[in-house]
Design a protein around this motif. Structure first.
Motif, PDB file in Angstrom:
ATOM      1  N   ASN A 178       0.818  -1.245   0.031  1.00 63.57           N
ATOM      2  CA  ASN A 178      -0.109   0.070   0.156  1.00 63.57           C
ATOM      3  C   ASN A 178       0.802   1.420   0.018  1.00 63.57           C
ATOM      4  OD1 ASN A 178      -2.044   1.652   0.287  1.00 63.57           O
ATOM      5  ND2 ASN A 178      -2.230   1.684   2.224  1.00 63.57           N
ATOM      6  N   SER A 179       1.555   1.497  -1.118  1.00 62.62           N
ATOM      7  CA  SER A 179       2.666   2.458  -1.113  1.00 62.62           C
ATOM      8  C   SER A 179       2.195   3.591  -1.924  1.00 62.62           C
ATOM      9  CB  SER A 179       4.113   1.885  -1.762  1.00 62.62           C
ATOM     10  OG  SER A 179       3.934   1.322  -2.879  1.00 62.62           O
ATOM     11  N   LEU A 180       3.037   4.883  -1.743  1.00 62.65           N
ATOM     12  CA  LEU A 180       2.957   5.926  -2.470  1.00 62.65           C
ATOM     13  C   LEU A 180       4.397   6.282  -2.808  1.00 62.65           C
ATOM     14  CD1 LEU A 180       1.381   8.434  -3.672  1.00 62.65           C
ATOM     15  CD2 LEU A 180       1.632   9.405  -1.229  1.00 62.65           C
ATOM     16  N   VAL A 181       4.501   6.702  -4.067  1.00 61.75           N
ATOM     17  CA  VAL A 181       5.891   7.271  -4.654  1.00 61.75           C
ATOM     18  C   VAL A 181       5.466   8.739  -4.907  1.00 61.75           C
ATOM     19  CG1 VAL A 181       7.649   7.230  -5.955  1.00 61.75           C
ATOM     20  CG2 VAL A 181       6.705   5.102  -5.214  1.00 61.75           C
ATOM     21  N   VAL A 182       6.261   9.558  -4.323  1.00 62.93           N
ATOM     22  CA  VAL A 182       6.049  11.136  -4.912  1.00 62.93           C
ATOM     23  C   VAL A 182       7.349  11.609  -5.560  1.00 62.93           C
ATOM     24  CG1 VAL A 182       5.543  13.631  -4.026  1.00 62.93           C
ATOM     25  CG2 VAL A 182       4.797  11.482  -2.925  1.00 62.93           C
ATOM     26  N   GLU A 183       7.590  11.922  -6.735  1.00 64.38           N
ATOM     27  CA  GLU A 183       8.661  12.650  -7.457  1.00 64.38           C
ATOM     28  C   GLU A 183       8.721  14.039  -7.357  1.00 64.38           C
ATOM     29  OE1 GLU A 183      10.916  10.591 -10.332  1.00 64.38           O
ATOM     30  OE2 GLU A 183       9.172   9.329 -11.036  1.00 64.38           O
ATOM     31  N   LEU A 184       9.767  14.552  -6.557  1.00 64.79           N
ATOM     32  CA  LEU A 184       9.831  16.056  -6.278  1.00 64.79           C
ATOM     33  C   LEU A 184      10.523  16.695  -7.374  1.00 64.79           C
ATOM     34  CD1 LEU A 184      10.585  15.998  -2.436  1.00 64.79           C
ATOM     35  CD2 LEU A 184       8.216  16.093  -3.525  1.00 64.79           C
ATOM     36  N   GLU A 190       3.492  13.026  -9.728  1.00 63.84           N
ATOM     37  CA  GLU A 190       4.550  13.628 -10.310  1.00 63.84           C
ATOM     38  C   GLU A 190       4.249  15.266  -9.936  1.00 63.84           C
ATOM     39  OE1 GLU A 190       6.496  12.041 -11.790  1.00 63.84           O
ATOM     40  OE2 GLU A 190       5.488  10.096 -13.148  1.00 63.84           O
ATOM     41  N   LEU A 191       5.238  15.776  -9.133  1.00 64.17           N
ATOM     42  CA  LEU A 191       5.058  17.232  -8.770  1.00 64.17           C
ATOM     43  C   LEU A 191       6.198  18.178  -9.411  1.00 64.17           C
ATOM     44  CD1 LEU A 191       4.087  19.397  -6.622  1.00 64.17           C
ATOM     45  CD2 LEU A 191       6.107  18.438  -4.886  1.00 64.17           C
ATOM     46  N   ASP A 192       5.668  19.087  -9.911  1.00 66.07           N
ATOM     47  CA  ASP A 192       6.794  19.999 -10.596  1.00 66.07           C
ATOM     48  C   ASP A 192       6.029  21.574 -10.661  1.00 66.07           C
ATOM     49  OD1 ASP A 192       9.006  21.062 -11.932  1.00 66.07           O
ATOM     50  OD2 ASP A 192       9.434  19.269 -12.520  1.00 66.07           O
ATOM     51  N   VAL A 224       8.236  22.704  -5.360  1.00 71.31           N
ATOM     52  CA  VAL A 224       8.426  21.830  -4.012  1.00 71.31           C
ATOM     53  C   VAL A 224       8.665  22.801  -2.726  1.00 71.31           C
ATOM     54  CG1 VAL A 224       9.300  19.949  -5.504  1.00 71.31           C
ATOM     55  CG2 VAL A 224      10.722  21.691  -4.457  1.00 71.31           C
ATOM     56  N   LEU A 225       8.960  23.798  -2.918  1.00 69.68           N
ATOM     57  CA  LEU A 225       9.543  24.739  -1.714  1.00 69.68           C
ATOM     58  C   LEU A 225       8.004  25.428  -1.080  1.00 69.68           C
ATOM     59  CD1 LEU A 225      12.320  26.693  -3.121  1.00 69.68           C
ATOM     60  CD2 LEU A 225      12.284  24.781  -1.511  1.00 69.68           C
ATOM     61  N   ASP A 226       6.823  25.075  -1.825  1.00 70.59           N
ATOM     62  CA  ASP A 226       5.583  25.613  -1.313  1.00 70.59           C
ATOM     63  C   ASP A 226       5.363  24.618  -0.027  1.00 70.59           C
ATOM     64  OD1 ASP A 226       5.743  27.874  -2.845  1.00 70.59           O
ATOM     65  OD2 ASP A 226       4.166  26.890  -4.418  1.00 70.59           O
ATOM     66  N   ARG A 227       4.275  25.034   0.765  1.00 73.09           N
ATOM     67  CA  ARG A 227       3.575  24.042   1.729  1.00 73.09           C
ATOM     68  C   ARG A 227       2.302  23.443   1.123  1.00 73.09           C
ATOM     69  NH1 ARG A 227       5.083  24.256   7.233  1.00 73.09           N
ATOM     70  NH2 ARG A 227       6.496  25.891   7.679  1.00 73.09           N
ATOM     71  N   ASP A 228       1.649  24.174   0.281  1.00 75.61           N
ATOM     72  CA  ASP A 228       0.219  23.698   0.080  1.00 75.61           C
ATOM     73  C   ASP A 228       0.112  22.429  -0.465  1.00 75.61           C
ATOM     74  OD1 ASP A 228      -0.521  26.169   1.189  1.00 75.61           O
ATOM     75  OD2 ASP A 228      -1.033  27.046  -0.558  1.00 75.61           O
ATOM     76  N   TRP A 229       1.146  22.045  -1.426  1.00 75.49           N
ATOM     77  CA  TRP A 229       1.114  20.724  -1.944  1.00 75.49           C
ATOM     78  C   TRP A 229       1.040  19.514  -1.302  1.00 75.49           C
ATOM     79  CZ3 TRP A 229       4.923  16.965  -1.172  1.00 75.49           C
ATOM     80  CH2 TRP A 229       6.019  17.392  -0.908  1.00 75.49           C
ATOM     81  N   MET A 230       1.697  19.859   0.137  1.00 75.90           N
ATOM     82  CA  MET A 230       1.634  18.492   0.960  1.00 75.90           C
ATOM     83  C   MET A 230       0.307  18.085   1.573  1.00 75.90           C
ATOM     84  SD  MET A 230       4.987  19.681   3.396  1.00 75.90           S
ATOM     85  CE  MET A 230       6.817  19.936   2.413  1.00 75.90           C
ATOM     86  N   LEU A 254      12.991  22.503   3.209  1.00 78.83           N
ATOM     87  CA  LEU A 254      12.359  21.508   2.622  1.00 78.83           C
ATOM     88  C   LEU A 254      12.351  20.328   3.291  1.00 78.83           C
ATOM     89  CD1 LEU A 254      10.246  20.345   0.510  1.00 78.83           C
ATOM     90  CD2 LEU A 254      12.666  20.077  -0.995  1.00 78.83           C
ATOM     91  N   VAL A 255      13.401  19.838   3.585  1.00 79.37           N
ATOM     92  CA  VAL A 255      13.591  18.752   4.307  1.00 79.37           C
ATOM     93  C   VAL A 255      13.027  18.722   5.687  1.00 79.37           C
ATOM     94  CG1 VAL A 255      15.272  17.179   5.401  1.00 79.37           C
ATOM     95  CG2 VAL A 255      15.583  18.146   3.258  1.00 79.37           C
ATOM     96  N   GLU A 256      13.026  20.025   6.314  1.00 78.95           N
ATOM     97  CA  GLU A 256      12.477  20.319   7.641  1.00 78.95           C
ATOM     98  C   GLU A 256      10.921  19.840   7.649  1.00 78.95           C
ATOM     99  OE1 GLU A 256      12.599  21.324  11.970  1.00 78.95           O
ATOM    100  OE2 GLU A 256      14.031  20.674  10.778  1.00 78.95           O
ATOM    101  N   ARG A 257      10.328  20.578   6.403  1.00 79.97           N
ATOM    102  CA  ARG A 257       8.862  20.455   6.208  1.00 79.97           C
ATOM    103  C   ARG A 257       8.622  19.058   6.081  1.00 79.97           C
ATOM    104  NH1 ARG A 257       8.094  25.749   2.409  1.00 79.97           N
ATOM    105  NH2 ARG A 257       8.160  27.407   3.877  1.00 79.97           N
ATOM    106  N   LEU A 258       9.391  18.281   5.320  1.00 76.52           N
ATOM    107  CA  LEU A 258       8.829  16.981   5.099  1.00 76.52           C
ATOM    108  C   LEU A 258       9.075  16.089   6.337  1.00 76.52           C
ATOM    109  CD1 LEU A 258      11.038  16.345   1.737  1.00 76.52           C
ATOM    110  CD2 LEU A 258       8.328  16.351   2.103  1.00 76.52           C
TER     111      LEU A 258
END
Length: 290
Positions: free
Chosen positions: A101-107, A127-129, A154-160, A190-194
């Motif tokens: 039950n996985s999800l892959v997100v390409e940043l 696919e995020l861009d 990817v530097l925005d928050r809303d996509w999360m 970005l890493v901190e938000r993730l």
């Protein structure tokens, strides 16, 4: 020789096709997305290819090749991208196998076709861009309920907020050829938000060292896509709050594609030199923020 002729044929087809989709409006970092696409298309055409990628071939032949990219692209870069692609494919395939039950997100996905190589029918994929990049993707690819496209930085928050609610351990983020173009402060943010939102998820990424910078930074800058963040080794990545689980030095993988015949002297030189950290492919875990 046959492979070289096939590669030239691919480029000729891409340049002379009058029914091309529009990619000539891309500038800055998005402009470079055609480079990995061409590398994968050429790899697909090789007899001894590391992977098959018919989507890359089809997409490349439908898009206008930017002739100025020739100042950066050569056979060495083609091998770099192909080996990087294969290593990240392996990480994604293993993640999917272990987490049904996985999800892959390409940043910063660009025109990645990894979903079709390792994920189709097996996992959810995003696919995020940037919007202009997603517009190019929509000219050659179509989203489905399993394979979604998100238009955002990817530097925005809303996509999360668009990421499905599943166990974080089942999520794999992939940042391929991305972090080079950010300031160190942006990478940290970005890493901190993730880590805050998706602690214990996996992050696969590639980073470059001083030799990588020497080979690529000036060429990228001339194309309006300056590279900003480089590392000494994987310890700089761990310092972001990531648990480094696996490290794959690019030049140590698939040596036959580099035309190398490994011998003990080579390995002694390699592991004691900056070549070891030329480019590292890393499999990491996002440490939760306490």
């Amino acid at each position: 020789m046959k492979n070289r002729l096939q590669e030239r044929s691919l480029l000729k087809s891409a340049i002379t096709n009058e029914q091309m989709a529009s990619s000539d409006l891309l500038t800055g970092v998005p402009r470079t997305l055609l480079i990995p696409l061409r590398a994968r298309a050429e790899e697909h055409a090789r007899i001894n290819a590391l992977f098959r990628d018919p989507q890359a071939l089809d997409w490349f032949q439908s898009l206008l090749w930017d002739a100025e990219l020739e100042t950066w692209y050569d056979w060495r870069y083609q091998v770099c991208i192909s080996v990087r692609t294969k290593l990240l494919d392996n990480i994604a395939a293993q993640h999917i196998a272990v987490h049904p039950n996985s999800l892959v997100v390409e940043l910063g996905a660009g025109l990645s076709s990894r979903y079709y190589r390792v994920g189709e029918g097996k996992t959810q994929w995003i696919e995020l861009d940037l919007p202009q990049v997603i517009n190019v993707r929509l000219s050659v690819d179509s989203p489905t309920s399993e394979h979604r496209f998100l238009a955002a930085s990817v530097l925005d928050r809303d996509w999360m907020d668009e990421i499905p609610t599943i166990k974080h351990e089942n999520i794999l983020f992939i940042a391929e050829g991305l972090f080079y173009y950010f300031e160190e402060s942006e990478v940290r943010q970005l890493v901190e938000r993730l880590r805050e939102r998706f602690g214990n998820a996996k992050l696969a990424l590639d980073v470059g060292g001083i030799v990588f910078k020497q080979f690529n930074a000036n060429k990228a800058a001339r194309l309006g896509a300056p590279m900003k963040w480089f590392v000494e080794d994987e310890r700089d990545v761990a310092a972001l709050g990531l648990s480094v689980e696996k490290v794959f030095p690019l030049l140590d993988c698939y040596p036959e594609r580099w035309g190398l015949v490994p011998w003990i002297g080579w390995w002694l030189i390699f592991w004691r030199s900056p070549l070891r950290n030329f480019c590292l492919i890393l499999e990491t875990k996002l440490n939760p923020v306490n």
